[in-house]
Design an enzyme around this catalytic site. Structure first.
Site, mmCIF file in Angstrom:
data_model
loop_
_atom_site.group_PDB
_atom_site.id
_atom_site.type_symbol
_atom_site.label_atom_id
_atom_site.label_comp_id
_atom_site.label_asym_id
_atom_site.label_seq_id
_atom_site.Cartn_x
_atom_site.Cartn_y
_atom_site.Cartn_z
ATOM 1 N N CYS A 1 29.861 46.072 56.229
ATOM 2 C CA CYS A 1 30.437 47.506 56.273
ATOM 3 C C CYS A 1 31.528 47.453 57.414
ATOM 4 O O CYS A 1 31.803 46.823 58.312
ATOM 5 C CB CYS A 1 29.410 48.506 56.855
ATOM 6 S SG CYS A 1 28.011 48.464 55.816
ATOM 7 N N ARG B 1 36.084 46.080 53.758
ATOM 8 C CA ARG B 1 35.015 45.827 54.199
ATOM 9 C C ARG B 1 33.838 46.416 53.397
ATOM 10 O O ARG B 1 32.615 46.178 53.643
ATOM 11 C CB ARG B 1 34.851 46.102 55.753
ATOM 12 C CG ARG B 1 35.681 45.309 56.820
ATOM 13 C CD ARG B 1 35.250 45.483 58.228
ATOM 14 N NE ARG B 1 34.053 45.063 58.531
ATOM 15 C CZ ARG B 1 33.871 43.940 58.941
ATOM 16 N NH1 ARG B 1 34.534 42.829 59.186
ATOM 17 N NH2 ARG B 1 32.515 43.531 59.206
ATOM 18 N N TRP C 1 29.202 49.083 52.730
ATOM 19 C CA TRP C 1 28.927 47.995 51.569
ATOM 20 C C TRP C 1 27.412 47.892 51.580
ATOM 21 O O TRP C 1 26.723 47.657 52.500
ATOM 22 C CB TRP C 1 29.399 46.708 51.913
ATOM 23 C CG TRP C 1 29.134 45.817 50.813
ATOM 24 C CD1 TRP C 1 30.056 45.520 49.780
ATOM 25 C CD2 TRP C 1 28.207 44.569 50.739
ATOM 26 N NE1 TRP C 1 29.494 44.502 49.056
ATOM 27 C CE2 TRP C 1 28.321 44.152 49.442
ATOM 28 C CE3 TRP C 1 27.339 44.487 51.654
ATOM 29 C CZ2 TRP C 1 27.544 42.973 49.158
ATOM 30 C CZ3 TRP C 1 26.418 43.207 51.081
ATOM 31 C CH2 TRP C 1 26.706 42.473 49.991
ATOM 32 N N ASN D 1 26.859 48.296 61.256
ATOM 33 C CA ASN D 1 27.269 47.158 60.240
ATOM 34 C C ASN D 1 26.178 46.156 60.663
ATOM 35 O O ASN D 1 26.111 45.621 61.610
ATOM 36 C CB ASN D 1 28.629 46.833 60.569
ATOM 37 C CG ASN D 1 28.881 45.261 59.923
ATOM 38 O OD1 ASN D 1 28.474 45.099 58.842
ATOM 39 N ND2 ASN D 1 29.690 44.512 60.604
ATOM 40 N N GLY D 2 25.362 45.509 59.429
ATOM 41 C CA GLY D 2 24.619 44.447 59.906
ATOM 42 C C GLY D 2 23.225 44.720 59.117
ATOM 43 O O GLY D 2 23.155 45.683 58.211
ATOM 44 N N GLU E 1 38.684 27.617 42.462
ATOM 45 C CA GLU E 1 39.135 28.843 42.983
ATOM 46 C C GLU E 1 40.043 29.717 41.881
ATOM 47 O O GLU E 1 39.809 30.806 42.336
ATOM 48 C CB GLU E 1 40.392 28.325 44.262
ATOM 49 C CG GLU E 1 41.177 29.423 44.868
ATOM 50 C CD GLU E 1 40.242 30.547 45.442
ATOM 51 O OE1 GLU E 1 40.765 31.550 45.850
ATOM 52 O OE2 GLU E 1 39.133 30.236 45.807
ATOM 53 N N LYS F 1 39.051 33.707 41.393
ATOM 54 C CA LYS F 1 39.815 34.690 41.657
ATOM 55 C C LYS F 1 39.843 35.345 40.199
ATOM 56 O O LYS F 1 39.760 36.756 40.337
ATOM 57 C CB LYS F 1 41.199 34.423 41.920
ATOM 58 C CG LYS F 1 41.514 33.850 43.099
ATOM 59 C CD LYS F 1 41.892 34.952 44.107
ATOM 60 C CE LYS F 1 41.363 34.596 45.411
ATOM 61 N NZ LYS F 1 40.173 34.123 45.527
ATOM 62 N N GLU G 1 36.594 37.358 40.133
ATOM 63 C CA GLU G 1 36.203 38.458 41.264
ATOM 64 C C GLU G 1 37.018 40.026 40.979
ATOM 65 O O GLU G 1 36.505 40.909 41.143
ATOM 66 C CB GLU G 1 37.091 38.279 42.506
ATOM 67 C CG GLU G 1 36.410 36.998 43.455
ATOM 68 C CD GLU G 1 37.070 36.684 44.804
ATOM 69 O OE1 GLU G 1 36.371 36.782 45.788
ATOM 70 O OE2 GLU G 1 38.187 36.302 44.728
ATOM 71 N N HIS H 1 30.378 16.517 28.945
ATOM 72 C CA HIS H 1 29.148 16.391 29.595
ATOM 73 C C HIS H 1 28.285 17.566 29.458
ATOM 74 O O HIS H 1 27.302 17.895 30.185
ATOM 75 C CB HIS H 1 29.067 15.587 30.903
ATOM 76 C CG HIS H 1 29.676 14.314 30.863
ATOM 77 N ND1 HIS H 1 28.972 12.940 30.475
ATOM 78 C CD2 HIS H 1 30.933 13.818 31.463
ATOM 79 C CE1 HIS H 1 29.657 12.167 30.519
ATOM 80 N NE2 HIS H 1 30.877 12.486 31.389
ATOM 81 N N LYS I 1 35.505 42.181 52.004
ATOM 82 C CA LYS I 1 36.099 41.154 52.419
ATOM 83 C C LYS I 1 35.382 40.160 53.413
ATOM 84 O O LYS I 1 35.301 39.068 53.508
ATOM 85 C CB LYS I 1 37.408 41.663 53.253
ATOM 86 C CG LYS I 1 38.267 40.648 53.709
ATOM 87 C CD LYS I 1 39.124 40.259 52.495
ATOM 88 C CE LYS I 1 40.185 39.421 53.061
ATOM 89 N NZ LYS I 1 40.760 38.516 52.094
#
Length: 603
Positions: free
Chosen positions: A2, A27, A74, A100-101, A477, A481, A484, A500, A598
């Site tokens: 957050c 955040r 968040w 936050n946490g 990556e 992206k 996401e 495989h 983020k």
């Protein structure tokens, strides 16, 4: 994850708090809220949704005050609802808290408080805090003492800011979650990250774990857990406030993709001298005793770490990359000659910090590769190398990946020279290519077919990304992206692994993006043929001179021909643009993708 912020000034704080929350939405953006103290009581507004929704609600309230706290959430405990939005209060509305946490012992505290008559209105772990403070206030203790006694009861990670109805002071503390003080002329600030208040002041104080700060309009006072005064230096942040704004771009992500040339110039500035690498932090001989390198990271930073591992291994250094959360739980063997590099954009990623702590406890040397001076990783590791990319607001990391990889190239060259006594075999050509990298990235961003290709090849059942060598990390990556910000299925694979197992998923409705570096062209061409035989279209991203790949693939996205070790960085820029334009075509929330934030400061 957050975002929390606070302000106390000699004028109304509402608009500044709202602006700070908007700057912190990377955040979290599940809900938002503000508490203001007008001298006699607290006024609280909060709601499910984004800060823009909160701003709309506040337009009708006339809420104001010189002292205030704010929060953008968040969700961890409880869904994103009005009731679960911060700030939270106790039974009597005297105290407002943002957090936050994660409070790990909240269930025990909640039950204890309930037995004493406290009523709770949310599902959050945070709500126990104002109830604990109100009990202490009710026992006749002053606000700061009540705050201290409450946080002494907490277990877990947290950054907390609190205001009380009759006290013009903001009280705050941190333990495992970031918190920074902003020092202004007519107002002072608190926030999870510097961009929250960067438009108001560039003078900051980074708080350490267990610091307790009291912020007033006249200044700030920091004490330790026992109440003894502590002096923390005021630092000047060299970020430009405009760096944290969108400017003329539709999205932060697109702006930050186009900022990569500038970010890379900052990363490389002063660090290459003819055929040598010059890192002020690490003069020649710094790593003479290193026998093994481990890189720990999460998400995009993990892919940058993989890129670095590939380089180091090719240059004769024993190197491995580990997902930080797995490393913390199942640590790899280390000794005093092991260098553990934590790759973390924010320097606050909880899993990476725990992995680094595990390595330190077992005697390894630690190094933070990060973007944020004053971050927890930078302060707690033995060494730090800053990527100097500037603030990144978009949740999907772009320019920081390029700067992380470029920094790892420089660091790798330094390591090889110290460990082996000799530079890498073709270091001059590689360093020349590295110096040209900003110009090459600019060529990609200014002349790309990504918009048309992303529209033409939106798959119906998935998107695959393949590569060999360092291009494998970029394939991963590129897939990250894509998933996401488009919310479509995407997977990255080592090109030789398709046969495989994953080839079973390939159909005419699954476009495959093949990343080539200029090496092993015949093998990648063979992989492309295997895919096309199953009817799937292939889009190759490779150097402009890779004509055989251009002729074989269904589409060709060229990048400038450069040193093979660096081509994949340019290919990654093309894949960023592919993901961006696909998401834009699908009208996705590009800067605020669902369920993501983020800076991941919870485990």
């Amino acid at each position: 994850m957050c975002g929390i912020t606070a302000r106390v000034g000699d004028d109304d704080s509402l608009e500044a708090l709202l602006g700070s929350l908007e700057n912190l939405e990377y955040r979290g953006y599940d809900s938002a809220g503000i508490a203001m103290q007008n001298g006699s009581e607290l006024a609280i507004s909060k709601c499910e949704g984004e800060v823009s929704d909160l701003r709309s609600e506040l337009a009708f309230t006339g809420q104001n005050g010189r002292v205030g706290i704010g929060h953008t959430r968040w969700s961890t405990h409880g869904p994103p609802t009005d009731e679960n939005a911060h700030p939270h209060t106790g039974c009597h509305g005297r105290v407002a808290v943002v957090h936050n946490g994660i409070i790990e012992n909240y269930a025990e505290l909640r039950e204890e408080l309930r037995t004493r008559g406290h009523e709770f209105t949310s599902d959050t772990d945070t709500e126990v805090i104002p109830h604990l403070v109100e009990e202490e206030l009710g026992a006749g203790r002053d606000a700061e003492t009540a705050f201290r006694r409450a946080i002494d009861r907490l277990e877990g990670s947290y950054a907390i800011a609190m205001i009380v109805d009759d006290d013009p002071t903001i009280y705050a503390t941190r333990n495992g979650s970031p918190l920074v003080v902003g020092v202004g002329e007519t107002a002072n600030y608190l926030a999870s990250d510097v961009p929250a208040f960067l438009e108001f002041t560039d003078r900051v104080v980074y708080l350490e774990d267990d610091d307790v700060v009291a912020v007033t309009v006249d200044g700030h006072r920091i004490t330790d857990a026992t109440g003894d005064p502590i002096s923390r230096s005021i630092e000047t942040v060299d970020w430009d406030p405009e760096d944290a704004e969108k400017g003329s771009y539709d999205h932060y992500m697109l702006k930050e993709i186009h900022e990569q040339p500038m970010a890379l110039r900052q990363t490389l500035h002063g660090r290459i001298d003819d055929d040598d690498v010059v890192l002020e932090e690490f003069p020649s001989g710094t790593f003479d005793d290193v026998s093994r390198v481990q890189l720990v990271a999460c998400g995009t930073s993990y892919h940058a770490g993989m890129y670095g591992e590939w380089l180091l291994s090719n240059w004769g250094i024993d190197a491995d990359t580990h997902i930080a959360s797995e490393y913390a739980a199942y640590p790899a063997p280390v000794d005093e000659n092991t260098l553990v590099i934590g790759v973390t954009q924010s320097g606050e990623t909880a899993d990476t910090l725990e992995a680094l702590a595990s390595a330190r406890r077992r005697g390894a040397r630690t190094l933070a590769l990060t973007n944020v001076i004053g971050s927890t990783a930078a302060r707690t590791c033995d060494d730090a190398l800053f990527i100097r990319a500037g603030p990144e607001i978009g949740v999907a990391a772009t320019k920081t990946f390029s700067s992380q990889v470029a920094s790892l190239v420089l660091l790798g060259e330094r390591l090889v020279r110290d460990v082996t006594g000799e530079p890498t075999e073709d270091h001059r050509q590689r360093l020349d290519a590295l110096e040209s990298l900003p110009e090459h990235v600019e060529m990609v961003t200014q002349d790309t077919l990504a918009t048309a290709i992303s529209r033409r090849w939106l798959g119906e059942s998935g998107h695959f990304f393949i590569g060999r060598g360092n291009a494998y990390s970029v394939a991963l990556e590129g897939a990250l992206k894509f998933k996401e910000i488009t919310y479509e299925h995407a997977e990255g694979f080592a090109a030789g692994e398709l046969k495989h197992g994953p080839l079973a998923l390939v159909t005419p409705e699954t476009p495959v993006f093949a990343v080539g570096t200029g090496e092993h062209r015949n093998r990648l061409e063979s992989n492309i043929n295997e895919i096309q035989t199953r009817g799937a279209p292939v889009i190759a991203i490779a150097p402009r001179n890779a004509t055989e790949l251009a002729d074989t693939a269904d589409e060709f996205l060229p990048v400038p021909a450069t040193h093979p070790d660096l081509v994949a960085i340019l290919a990654n820029v093309q894949l960023q643009l592919i993901a961006y334009h696909a998401a834009d075509e699908m009208d996705r929330s590009i800067d605020k993708p669902r369920n993501l934030a983020k800076s991941v400061t919870v485990e």
